[in-house]
Scaffold this motif. Structure first.
Motif, PDB file in Angstrom:
ATOM      1  N   THR A   4      13.882  -4.884 -10.630  1.00  0.00           N
ATOM      2  CA  THR A   4      12.945  -4.903 -11.758  1.00  0.00           C
ATOM      3  C   THR A   4      11.876  -3.828 -11.576  1.00  0.00           C
ATOM      4  O   THR A   4      11.546  -3.105 -12.523  1.00  0.00           O
ATOM      5  CB  THR A   4      12.292  -6.297 -11.875  1.00  0.00           C
ATOM      6  N   ALA A   5      11.350  -3.711 -10.364  1.00  0.00           N
ATOM      7  CA  ALA A   5      10.308  -2.706 -10.094  1.00  0.00           C
ATOM      8  C   ALA A   5      10.885  -1.285 -10.161  1.00  0.00           C
ATOM      9  O   ALA A   5      10.268  -0.405 -10.763  1.00  0.00           O
ATOM     10  CB  ALA A   5       9.678  -2.967  -8.723  1.00  0.00           C
ATOM     11  N   ARG A   6      12.045  -1.084  -9.566  1.00  0.00           N
ATOM     12  CA  ARG A   6      12.645   0.258  -9.543  1.00  0.00           C
ATOM     13  C   ARG A   6      12.985   0.749 -10.943  1.00  0.00           C
ATOM     14  O   ARG A   6      12.715   1.883 -11.309  1.00  0.00           O
ATOM     15  CB  ARG A   6      13.946   0.251  -8.725  1.00  0.00           C
ATOM     16  N   GLU A   7      13.606  -0.144 -11.718  1.00  0.00           N
ATOM     17  CA  GLU A   7      14.092   0.249 -13.044  1.00  0.00           C
ATOM     18  C   GLU A   7      13.035   0.080 -14.133  1.00  0.00           C
ATOM     19  O   GLU A   7      13.259   0.487 -15.274  1.00  0.00           O
ATOM     20  CB  GLU A   7      15.356  -0.538 -13.390  1.00  0.00           C
ATOM     21  N   LYS A   8      11.909  -0.569 -13.781  1.00  0.00           N
ATOM     22  CA  LYS A   8      10.810  -0.801 -14.732  1.00  0.00           C
ATOM     23  C   LYS A   8      11.331  -1.478 -15.989  1.00  0.00           C
ATOM     24  O   LYS A   8      10.945  -1.134 -17.114  1.00  0.00           O
ATOM     25  CB  LYS A   8      10.097   0.506 -15.080  1.00  0.00           C
ATOM     26  N   ARG A   9      12.239  -2.436 -15.778  1.00  0.00           N
ATOM     27  CA  ARG A   9      12.921  -3.078 -16.903  1.00  0.00           C
ATOM     28  C   ARG A   9      12.922  -4.594 -16.734  1.00  0.00           C
ATOM     29  O   ARG A   9      13.357  -5.103 -15.696  1.00  0.00           O
ATOM     30  CB  ARG A   9      14.352  -2.555 -16.976  1.00  0.00           C
ATOM     31  N   VAL A  29      -4.402  -5.296  -1.536  1.00  0.00           N
ATOM     32  CA  VAL A  29      -3.114  -4.670  -1.241  1.00  0.00           C
ATOM     33  C   VAL A  29      -2.904  -4.723   0.265  1.00  0.00           C
ATOM     34  O   VAL A  29      -3.795  -4.352   1.026  1.00  0.00           O
ATOM     35  CB  VAL A  29      -3.078  -3.198  -1.706  1.00  0.00           C
ATOM     36  N   ALA A  30      -1.730  -5.189   0.679  1.00  0.00           N
ATOM     37  CA  ALA A  30      -1.429  -5.286   2.125  1.00  0.00           C
ATOM     38  C   ALA A  30      -0.825  -4.002   2.625  1.00  0.00           C
ATOM     39  O   ALA A  30      -0.212  -3.265   1.922  1.00  0.00           O
ATOM     40  CB  ALA A  30      -0.477  -6.436   2.359  1.00  0.00           C
ATOM     41  N   LEU A  70      11.893  -2.092  -1.765  1.00  0.00           N
ATOM     42  CA  LEU A  70      12.292  -1.634  -3.103  1.00  0.00           C
ATOM     43  C   LEU A  70      13.721  -1.110  -3.101  1.00  0.00           C
ATOM     44  O   LEU A  70      14.368  -1.078  -4.141  1.00  0.00           O
ATOM     45  CB  LEU A  70      11.343  -0.549  -3.607  1.00  0.00           C
ATOM     46  N   SER A  71      14.210  -0.726  -1.938  1.00  0.00           N
ATOM     47  CA  SER A  71      15.572  -0.205  -1.833  1.00  0.00           C
ATOM     48  C   SER A  71      16.629  -1.311  -1.815  1.00  0.00           C
ATOM     49  O   SER A  71      17.825  -1.007  -1.854  1.00  0.00           O
ATOM     50  CB  SER A  71      15.699   0.634  -0.567  1.00  0.00           C
ATOM     51  N   SER A  72      16.220  -2.571  -1.792  1.00  0.00           N
ATOM     52  CA  SER A  72      17.179  -3.670  -1.723  1.00  0.00           C
ATOM     53  C   SER A  72      18.144  -3.637  -2.901  1.00  0.00           C
ATOM     54  O   SER A  72      17.730  -3.561  -4.063  1.00  0.00           O
ATOM     55  CB  SER A  72      16.449  -5.020  -1.705  1.00  0.00           C
ATOM     56  N   ALA A  73      19.423  -3.721  -2.590  1.00  0.00           N
ATOM     57  CA  ALA A  73      20.452  -3.714  -3.627  1.00  0.00           C
ATOM     58  C   ALA A  73      20.672  -5.093  -4.220  1.00  0.00           C
ATOM     59  O   ALA A  73      21.283  -5.226  -5.286  1.00  0.00           O
ATOM     60  CB  ALA A  73      21.761  -3.181  -3.054  1.00  0.00           C
ATOM     61  N   THR A  74      20.182  -6.145  -3.537  1.00  0.00           N
ATOM     62  CA  THR A  74      20.467  -7.499  -4.008  1.00  0.00           C
ATOM     63  C   THR A  74      19.243  -8.255  -4.520  1.00  0.00           C
ATOM     64  O   THR A  74      19.401  -9.335  -5.080  1.00  0.00           O
ATOM     65  CB  THR A  74      21.116  -8.336  -2.885  1.00  0.00           C
ATOM     66  N   ALA A  96       0.810  -1.224   0.000  1.00  0.00           N
ATOM     67  CA  ALA A  96       0.000   0.000   0.000  1.00  0.00           C
ATOM     68  C   ALA A  96       0.843   1.274   0.000  1.00  0.00           C
ATOM     69  O   ALA A  96       0.472   2.264  -0.622  1.00  0.00           O
ATOM     70  CB  ALA A  96      -0.961  -0.008   1.189  1.00  0.00           C
ATOM     71  N   LYS A  97       1.971   1.268   0.679  1.00  0.00           N
ATOM     72  CA  LYS A  97       2.810   2.472   0.745  1.00  0.00           C
ATOM     73  C   LYS A  97       3.851   2.531  -0.375  1.00  0.00           C
ATOM     74  O   LYS A  97       4.696   3.430  -0.391  1.00  0.00           O
ATOM     75  CB  LYS A  97       3.495   2.554   2.106  1.00  0.00           C
ATOM     76  N   ASN A  98       3.817   1.552  -1.289  1.00  0.00           N
ATOM     77  CA  ASN A  98       4.719   1.513  -2.447  1.00  0.00           C
ATOM     78  C   ASN A  98       6.193   1.513  -2.060  1.00  0.00           C
ATOM     79  O   ASN A  98       7.025   2.051  -2.780  1.00  0.00           O
ATOM     80  CB  ASN A  98       4.433   2.668  -3.407  1.00  0.00           C
TER      81      ASN A  98
END
Length: 178
Positions: free
Chosen positions: A85-90, A177-178, A75-79, A54-56
Motif C-alpha cells: 500500500t505504501a509503495r504503490e500509494k494505492r 518518528v522512530a 517496504l521491500s516486503s513482497a507479502t 525515519a529512514k523511510n
C-alpha cells in the motif's frame, strides 16, 4: 449521515489532540483506535495505523500500540499488504485476506482476542501529505471464518477511509518518528 457525523467526531478528536500538544499517551492512542473502529463498525483491535520510520525504509505500528514493540515491516516486503500500500500509494480492499498470501507475524501477537480469530477482510489505504506517503491505515474484520467476520468491505467504506487521510496525516505528525 451517521458516517459523516462519526468522521466529524474523528476529526474533532485529532483537533483536540493538536491543541493539547505534547507526546501522545496510551489513552490518546486508544481513543484514536476506538474512534476509527466505531466509524467502520469494528473493534479497536481491528484498526492499525503504521507510519514510515525515519529512514523511510520500513513501517512501524503506531496503533495497536502493543505491536510497535514487535518490529517493523520493510517496504521491500513482497507479502505485506501495508508495505505494498505504501509503495504503490494505492488503497485497496481485500475481502478474502485469509486466503491471500500475506505476512502474518503480527497476527500472532495476542491482543485480547481468541487466537483462532484472524484477519479475514481488510481495507488498506496510504496517508500522505499530498506527495509523500507518511504511513498506512488498515481496518480489518476478524473471525474464525470469512462469514464470521461479517459483511464485506465496500468501495463506499474505502472512500470513507481515504477521506480521513488529512486527519490521519495530522495525527501522524503528533506521533514521534522512530
Amino acid at each position: 449521515m451517521v458516517v459523516e457525523q462519526l468522521a466529524g467526531d474523528f476529526k474533532s478528536l485529532i483537533d483536540a489532540m493538536e491543541r493539547q500538544g505534547g507526546a501522545l499517551d496510551c489513552g490518546a492512542l486508544a481513543k484514536v483506535g476506538k474512534a476509527l473502529g466505531t466509524l467502520f463498525g469494528v473493534d479497536p483491535d481491528e484498526v492499525a495505523i503504521l507510519r514510515l520510520t525515519a529512514k523511510n525504509k520500513s513501517l512501524k505500528f503506531v496503533i495497536p500500540e502493543k505491536l510497535s514493540a514487535i518490529g517493523t515491516i520493510p517496504l521491500s516486503s513482497a507479502t505485506a499488504l501495508a508495505a505494498r500500500t505504501a509503495r504503490e500509494k494505492r488503497p485497496e480492499v481485500v475481502n478474502n485476506f485469509s486466503t491471500a498470501r500475506h505476512a502474518s507475524v503480527f497476527e500472532g501477537v495476542p491482543l485480547g482476542r481468541d487466537p483462532s480469530e484472524t484477519i479475514q477482510k481488510i481495507m488498506s489505504a496510504p496517508h500522505h501529505n499530498g506527495k509523500d506517503v507518511l504511513g498506512v491505515v488498515q481496518i480489518s474484520k476478524k473471525g474464525r471464518t470469512l462469514s464470521d467476520a461479517g459483511q464485506d468491505f465496500t468501495q463506499k467504506d474505502l472512500t470513507a477511509l481515504i477521506h480521513l487521510s488529512p486527519a490521519l496525516e495530522r495525527f501522524l505528525k503528533l506521533c514521534p518518528v522512530a
